[in-house]
Design a protein around this motif. Sequence first.
Motif, PDB file in Angstrom:
ATOM      1  N   GLU A  68       0.865  -1.275   0.019  1.00 56.39           N
ATOM      2  CA  GLU A  68       0.031   0.004   0.111  1.00 56.39           C
ATOM      3  C   GLU A  68       0.830   1.207  -0.032  1.00 56.39           C
ATOM      4  N   PRO A  69       0.536   2.298  -0.999  1.00 55.49           N
ATOM      5  CA  PRO A  69       1.179   3.423  -0.825  1.00 55.49           C
ATOM      6  C   PRO A  69       1.462   4.112   0.585  1.00 55.49           C
ATOM      7  N   GLY A  70       2.452   4.667   1.114  1.00 52.45           N
ATOM      8  CA  GLY A  70       2.336   5.105   2.466  1.00 52.45           C
ATOM      9  C   GLY A  70       2.917   4.139   3.528  1.00 52.45           C
ATOM     10  N   MET A  71       3.228   2.722   3.116  1.00 49.04           N
ATOM     11  CA  MET A  71       3.710   1.754   3.753  1.00 49.04           C
ATOM     12  C   MET A  71       5.271   2.200   4.334  1.00 49.04           C
ATOM     13  N   GLN A  72       5.433   2.135   5.543  1.00 48.43           N
ATOM     14  CA  GLN A  72       6.859   2.208   6.172  1.00 48.43           C
ATOM     15  C   GLN A  72       7.872   1.131   6.120  1.00 48.43           C
ATOM     16  N   ILE A  73       9.014   1.503   5.454  1.00 47.94           N
ATOM     17  CA  ILE A  73      10.231   0.556   5.638  1.00 47.94           C
ATOM     18  C   ILE A  73      11.393   0.940   6.255  1.00 47.94           C
ATOM     19  N   ASN A  74      11.802  -0.071   7.386  1.00 49.52           N
ATOM     20  CA  ASN A  74      12.816   0.387   8.259  1.00 49.52           C
ATOM     21  C   ASN A  74      14.121  -0.257   7.951  1.00 49.52           C
ATOM     22  N   GLU A  75      15.027   0.247   7.697  1.00 45.64           N
ATOM     23  CA  GLU A  75      16.350  -0.039   7.261  1.00 45.64           C
ATOM     24  C   GLU A  75      16.876  -0.958   8.187  1.00 45.64           C
ATOM     25  N   LEU A  76      16.822  -0.717   9.530  1.00 46.89           N
ATOM     26  CA  LEU A  76      17.277  -1.312  10.477  1.00 46.89           C
ATOM     27  C   LEU A  76      16.933  -2.657  10.756  1.00 46.89           C
ATOM     28  N   GLU A  77      15.364  -2.660  10.602  1.00 48.81           N
ATOM     29  CA  GLU A  77      14.474  -3.826  10.814  1.00 48.81           C
ATOM     30  C   GLU A  77      15.061  -4.978   9.408  1.00 48.81           C
ATOM     31  N   LEU A  78      14.978  -4.362   8.201  1.00 46.75           N
ATOM     32  CA  LEU A  78      15.202  -4.997   7.305  1.00 46.75           C
ATOM     33  C   LEU A  78      16.691  -5.808   7.190  1.00 46.75           C
ATOM     34  N   ALA A  79      17.596  -5.000   7.683  1.00 39.96           N
ATOM     35  CA  ALA A  79      19.042  -5.616   7.849  1.00 39.96           C
ATOM     36  C   ALA A  79      19.138  -6.669   9.063  1.00 39.96           C
ATOM     37  N   ARG A  80      18.197  -6.272  10.135  1.00 41.41           N
ATOM     38  CA  ARG A  80      18.181  -7.524  11.072  1.00 41.41           C
ATOM     39  C   ARG A  80      17.608  -8.632  10.609  1.00 41.41           C
ATOM     40  N   ASP A  81      16.525  -8.511   9.863  1.00 38.22           N
ATOM     41  CA  ASP A  81      15.766  -9.738   9.147  1.00 38.22           C
ATOM     42  C   ASP A  81      16.716 -10.647   8.071  1.00 38.22           C
ATOM     43  N   ILE A  82      17.330  -9.872   7.544  1.00 37.15           N
ATOM     44  CA  ILE A  82      18.509 -10.510   6.385  1.00 37.15           C
ATOM     45  C   ILE A  82      19.569 -10.937   7.328  1.00 37.15           C
ATOM     46  N   GLY A  83      20.082 -10.415   8.173  1.00 36.91           N
ATOM     47  CA  GLY A  83      21.228 -10.887   9.183  1.00 36.91           C
ATOM     48  C   GLY A  83      22.435  -9.993   8.295  1.00 36.91           C
TER      49      GLY A  83
END
Length: 292
Positions: A100-115
């Motif tokens: 959905e437009p407006g959805m937030q993406i947090n780079e710290l969470e994404l990095a933690r999720d990937i390792g």
Amino acid sequence: MAKQNTVFKEAFNRALTLIAETARLPSEPELSQALGVSRTTVRAILTRMQELGLISWDKRAKLVLRKPETGDYFPNEETDSLSAIIERSFMRRILAGGAEPGMQINELELARDIGTGTTAVREFLIRFSRFGLIEKRPNSHWVLKGFTREFALELTEVREMFELRSAAGFAALPEDHAAWGELAAIEAVHHALLADIDRRYPEFSELDERFHLLVHRASSNRFIVDFYDIISIVFHYHYQWNKTNARQRNARALEEHLDYIAALKTRDLAGVEAACRKHLRSARETLLQSIP
């Protein structure tokens, strides 16, 4: 752990290249930055190196005992490039959120999720943001701007220009070029999918990406190949967003690909252009139908 395992294997192979060139390894924070992975992954890499007898590791001292051999590396099929891992995780997160437009993406969470480290994630997001699909906000946050009809039309217009040029380049490749062998392998997979379409139709989007990237590479133009990243992300994941009539749509696209491949093999430029245009028209319709 599967995602992190791939990150670990890919980073481990790159770390082996480092120890081939040095007698001592740098500190954990320096290794983390050099490899673009988390400190936890760095420690896992050092542990495996110690187990293989590649290094002696005592607190800060990391002494190289021997040069790596072929058997020390993880095989290529077990490792994806870090950018491919980040791209998949990024799109998985967007799909899970409904895109959905407006959805937030947090780079710290994404990095933690990937390792992986935040630097590699931030570089990917910055590269992706130049197309206007996501926008940077303060405090490591990004906002999804959404896929509009205008964006889709602009994207397909450029795609058609680039692919027509690339297809003509492919038809002109010498007979002994490796791309013809890859094309034959891709053609065989198309026939296998069509023979079992009811069960295997979800596999089409990855095959679609593999086929079109092969064609684009024939352009030998770095800008065209680089631009294909954004094309593949948008088209590939829109196939997943819009599941209506997915089986029939993918079966039709497979047939169109086979006509396109047959035209490439004839090297007849008029035939290649006609088959390419026909398939790209269908792809544009599919993309536009998937936009609310």
